[in-house]
Motif scaffolding. Sequence first.
Motif, PDB file in Angstrom:
ATOM      1  N   VAL A  44      81.497  77.027 -24.573  1.00  0.00           N
ATOM      2  CA  VAL A  44      80.886  76.069 -23.329  1.00  0.00           C
ATOM      3  C   VAL A  44      82.933  75.333 -23.170  1.00  0.00           C
ATOM      4  CG1 VAL A  44      80.404  74.103 -22.183  1.00  0.00           C
ATOM      5  CG2 VAL A  44      78.533  76.026 -23.652  1.00  0.00           C
ATOM      6  N   GLU A  45      82.964  75.621 -21.756  1.00  0.00           N
ATOM      7  CA  GLU A  45      84.260  74.944 -21.389  1.00  0.00           C
ATOM      8  C   GLU A  45      84.316  73.797 -21.099  1.00  0.00           C
ATOM      9  OE1 GLU A  45      86.914  78.297 -19.171  1.00  0.00           O
ATOM     10  OE2 GLU A  45      87.342  78.963 -21.426  1.00  0.00           O
ATOM     11  N   ALA A  46      85.026  73.058 -20.658  1.00  0.00           N
ATOM     12  CA  ALA A  46      85.211  71.207 -20.056  1.00  0.00           C
ATOM     13  C   ALA A  46      86.360  71.303 -19.772  1.00  0.00           C
ATOM     14  CB  ALA A  46      84.989  69.969 -21.043  1.00  0.00           C
ATOM     15  N   PRO A  47      86.816  70.653 -18.677  1.00  0.00           N
ATOM     16  CA  PRO A  47      88.254  70.449 -17.967  1.00  0.00           C
ATOM     17  C   PRO A  47      88.792  69.507 -18.964  1.00  0.00           C
ATOM     18  CG  PRO A  47      86.531  69.940 -16.551  1.00  0.00           C
ATOM     19  CD  PRO A  47      85.732  70.610 -17.618  1.00  0.00           C
ATOM     20  N   VAL A  48      90.155  69.423 -18.685  1.00  0.00           N
ATOM     21  CA  VAL A  48      90.947  68.771 -19.214  1.00  0.00           C
ATOM     22  C   VAL A  48      91.818  67.796 -18.469  1.00  0.00           C
ATOM     23  CG1 VAL A  48      93.640  68.458 -20.876  1.00  0.00           C
ATOM     24  CG2 VAL A  48      91.958  70.142 -20.853  1.00  0.00           C
ATOM     25  N   TYR A  49      91.660  66.708 -18.082  1.00  0.00           N
ATOM     26  CA  TYR A  49      92.373  65.788 -18.010  1.00  0.00           C
ATOM     27  C   TYR A  49      93.482  64.998 -18.587  1.00  0.00           C
ATOM     28  CZ  TYR A  49      93.138  60.915 -15.298  1.00  0.00           C
ATOM     29  OH  TYR A  49      92.794  59.950 -14.785  1.00  0.00           O
ATOM     30  N   SER A  50      94.943  64.144 -17.778  1.00  0.00           N
ATOM     31  CA  SER A  50      95.831  64.636 -18.379  1.00  0.00           C
ATOM     32  C   SER A  50      96.313  62.199 -17.847  1.00  0.00           C
ATOM     33  CB  SER A  50      97.431  64.984 -17.780  1.00  0.00           C
ATOM     34  OG  SER A  50      98.636  64.273 -17.575  1.00  0.00           O
ATOM     35  N   HIS A  51      96.262  61.567 -18.735  1.00  0.00           N
ATOM     36  CA  HIS A  51      96.490  60.039 -18.728  1.00  0.00           C
ATOM     37  C   HIS A  51      97.741  59.798 -17.549  1.00  0.00           C
ATOM     38  CE1 HIS A  51      92.886  58.519 -19.765  1.00  0.00           C
ATOM     39  NE2 HIS A  51      92.284  58.998 -20.609  1.00  0.00           N
ATOM     40  N   PHE A  52      98.992  61.516 -18.117  1.00  0.00           N
ATOM     41  CA  PHE A  52     100.394  60.902 -18.082  1.00  0.00           C
ATOM     42  C   PHE A  52     100.083  61.941 -16.185  1.00  0.00           C
ATOM     43  CE2 PHE A  52     104.747  62.889 -17.357  1.00  0.00           C
ATOM     44  CZ  PHE A  52     105.173  62.219 -17.698  1.00  0.00           C
ATOM     45  N   THR A  53      99.839  62.421 -15.619  1.00  0.00           N
ATOM     46  CA  THR A  53      99.544  62.606 -14.684  1.00  0.00           C
ATOM     47  C   THR A  53      98.897  61.838 -13.805  1.00  0.00           C
ATOM     48  OG1 THR A  53      98.176  64.728 -14.630  1.00  0.00           O
ATOM     49  CG2 THR A  53     101.277  65.447 -15.008  1.00  0.00           C
ATOM     50  N   TYR A  54      97.632  61.604 -14.276  1.00  0.00           N
ATOM     51  CA  TYR A  54      96.466  60.941 -13.710  1.00  0.00           C
ATOM     52  C   TYR A  54      95.273  61.390 -13.149  1.00  0.00           C
ATOM     53  CZ  TYR A  54      94.711  56.432 -11.633  1.00  0.00           C
ATOM     54  OH  TYR A  54      93.760  55.546 -11.545  1.00  0.00           O
ATOM     55  N   ALA A 130     108.324  61.860 -14.152  1.00  0.00           N
ATOM     56  CA  ALA A 130     107.388  62.862 -13.511  1.00  0.00           C
ATOM     57  C   ALA A 130     105.833  62.326 -13.943  1.00  0.00           C
ATOM     58  CB  ALA A 130     107.281  63.582 -14.704  1.00  0.00           C
ATOM     59  N   ALA A 131     105.980  60.604 -14.451  1.00  0.00           N
ATOM     60  CA  ALA A 131     104.163  60.058 -14.778  1.00  0.00           C
ATOM     61  C   ALA A 131     103.978  59.589 -13.710  1.00  0.00           C
ATOM     62  CB  ALA A 131     104.880  58.822 -15.756  1.00  0.00           C
ATOM     63  N   TYR A 132     102.418  59.653 -13.520  1.00  0.00           N
ATOM     64  CA  TYR A 132     102.361  59.235 -12.007  1.00  0.00           C
ATOM     65  C   TYR A 132     102.418  57.536 -11.540  1.00  0.00           C
ATOM     66  CZ  TYR A 132      98.104  58.423  -8.558  1.00  0.00           C
ATOM     67  OH  TYR A 132      97.502  58.206  -7.811  1.00  0.00           O
ATOM     68  N   PHE A 133     102.527  57.493 -12.327  1.00  0.00           N
ATOM     69  CA  PHE A 133     102.202  55.597 -12.591  1.00  0.00           C
ATOM     70  C   PHE A 133     104.399  54.666 -13.022  1.00  0.00           C
ATOM     71  CE2 PHE A 133      98.122  55.602 -13.719  1.00  0.00           C
ATOM     72  CZ  PHE A 133      97.501  54.871 -12.723  1.00  0.00           C
ATOM     73  N   HIS A 134     104.784  55.844 -12.563  1.00  0.00           N
ATOM     74  CA  HIS A 134     106.396  55.956 -12.849  1.00  0.00           C
ATOM     75  C   HIS A 134     106.822  54.443 -11.642  1.00  0.00           C
ATOM     76  CE1 HIS A 134     110.897  56.423 -13.523  1.00  0.00           C
ATOM     77  NE2 HIS A 134     110.901  56.447 -12.472  1.00  0.00           N
ATOM     78  N   ARG A 135     106.635  54.135 -11.054  1.00  0.00           N
ATOM     79  CA  ARG A 135     106.427  53.237 -10.156  1.00  0.00           C
ATOM     80  C   ARG A 135     106.528  51.736 -10.720  1.00  0.00           C
ATOM     81  NH1 ARG A 135     102.090  56.082  -7.886  1.00  0.00           N
ATOM     82  NH2 ARG A 135     100.282  54.153  -7.975  1.00  0.00           N
ATOM     83  N   TYR A 136     105.649  51.791 -11.169  1.00  0.00           N
ATOM     84  CA  TYR A 136     105.810  51.231 -11.712  1.00  0.00           C
ATOM     85  C   TYR A 136     106.354  49.799 -13.511  1.00  0.00           C
ATOM     86  CZ  TYR A 136     101.214  50.440 -10.019  1.00  0.00           C
ATOM     87  OH  TYR A 136      99.934  50.937  -9.361  1.00  0.00           O
ATOM     88  N   SER A 137     107.142  51.300 -13.366  1.00  0.00           N
ATOM     89  CA  SER A 137     107.974  50.692 -14.952  1.00  0.00           C
ATOM     90  C   SER A 137     109.316  50.015 -14.387  1.00  0.00           C
ATOM     91  CB  SER A 137     109.162  52.344 -15.447  1.00  0.00           C
ATOM     92  OG  SER A 137     109.822  53.005 -14.079  1.00  0.00           O
ATOM     93  N   LYS A 138     110.086  49.813 -12.510  1.00  0.00           N
ATOM     94  CA  LYS A 138     110.787  49.003 -12.199  1.00  0.00           C
ATOM     95  C   LYS A 138     109.977  47.823 -11.960  1.00  0.00           C
ATOM     96  CE  LYS A 138     112.569  53.336 -10.187  1.00  0.00           C
ATOM     97  NZ  LYS A 138     113.398  53.509 -11.229  1.00  0.00           N
ATOM     98  N   LEU A 139     109.268  47.477 -12.004  1.00  0.00           N
ATOM     99  CA  LEU A 139     107.982  46.269 -11.714  1.00  0.00           C
ATOM    100  C   LEU A 139     109.187  44.994 -13.103  1.00  0.00           C
ATOM    101  CD1 LEU A 139     104.750  46.843 -11.138  1.00  0.00           C
ATOM    102  CD2 LEU A 139     106.011  46.256  -9.351  1.00  0.00           C
ATOM    103  N   THR A 140     109.202  43.612 -12.376  1.00  0.00           N
ATOM    104  CA  THR A 140     109.515  42.392 -13.132  1.00  0.00           C
ATOM    105  C   THR A 140     108.623  42.562 -14.206  1.00  0.00           C
ATOM    106  OG1 THR A 140     108.692  41.036 -11.948  1.00  0.00           O
ATOM    107  CG2 THR A 140     111.399  42.173 -11.677  1.00  0.00           C
ATOM    108  N   GLU A 141     108.244  42.061 -15.655  1.00  0.00           N
ATOM    109  CA  GLU A 141     107.625  40.987 -16.087  1.00  0.00           C
ATOM    110  C   GLU A 141     106.327  40.578 -15.551  1.00  0.00           C
ATOM    111  OE1 GLU A 141     105.635  41.875 -20.783  1.00  0.00           O
ATOM    112  OE2 GLU A 141     107.291  42.677 -19.914  1.00  0.00           O
ATOM    113  N   GLU A 142     106.634  40.055 -14.708  1.00  0.00           N
ATOM    114  CA  GLU A 142     105.648  38.821 -14.007  1.00  0.00           C
ATOM    115  C   GLU A 142     105.499  39.862 -12.758  1.00  0.00           C
ATOM    116  OE1 GLU A 142     106.042  35.407 -10.425  1.00  0.00           O
ATOM    117  OE2 GLU A 142     107.654  35.110 -12.925  1.00  0.00           O
TER     118      GLU A 142
END
Length: 191
Positions: A44-54, A130-142
């Motif tokens: 029985v097959e189940a789909p696969v999810y990537s947290h990297f690509t979200y 290539a990460a879905y959430f790459h835009r968050y890497s540029k945020l300051t800590e705050e």
Amino acid sequence: DGFLYPNKLLEERGLMQRKGFPESFDIKRLIRFLSDVKAGSPRVEAPVYSHFTYDVLQGETVTVDQPDILVVEGLNVLQPWKPADGDEPQPFVSDFFDFSIYLDADEEAIRRWYIERFLSLRRTSFKDPAAYFHRYSKLTEEEAVETADAIWTSINLANLHKNILPTRQRADLILRKGDDHRIRDVYLRKI
């Protein structure tokens, strides 16, 4: 998470801000999967999810072949089916479980863990363009803390209150974690 609808479909339906809520999952496909596994169907097959690509990875599956034990993890799996007026009863996800466990913790601890995880991912996988959430890497800590807290409050906390916490008492076993992630309390329903 493999049974989430693909992002494209969630976007078309205006559900991206409700990803993780019950309506963002392909419940019929999940029930079909569980029914086949429970019936002893081979491969029985189940789909696969990537947290990297979200997102669900189109065309990728994992195969389950007549397991003795199958662990199903999810935020909304203990919900009862809520029929619309006139609908016939149908099986729901939790109907296929022989034993269910609810992992619990104080809301403030869950919020803190979410923010800590967000900050950790910001320093690691979010840095990949290539990460879905790459835009968050540029945020300051705050800014990152504020963003994580806003996501937690508007999406995760809302889902917790509306859909997840109400299912806690349906579990056969409730494990309550402390601030350090260790199990502090164990509640077993008399069977």
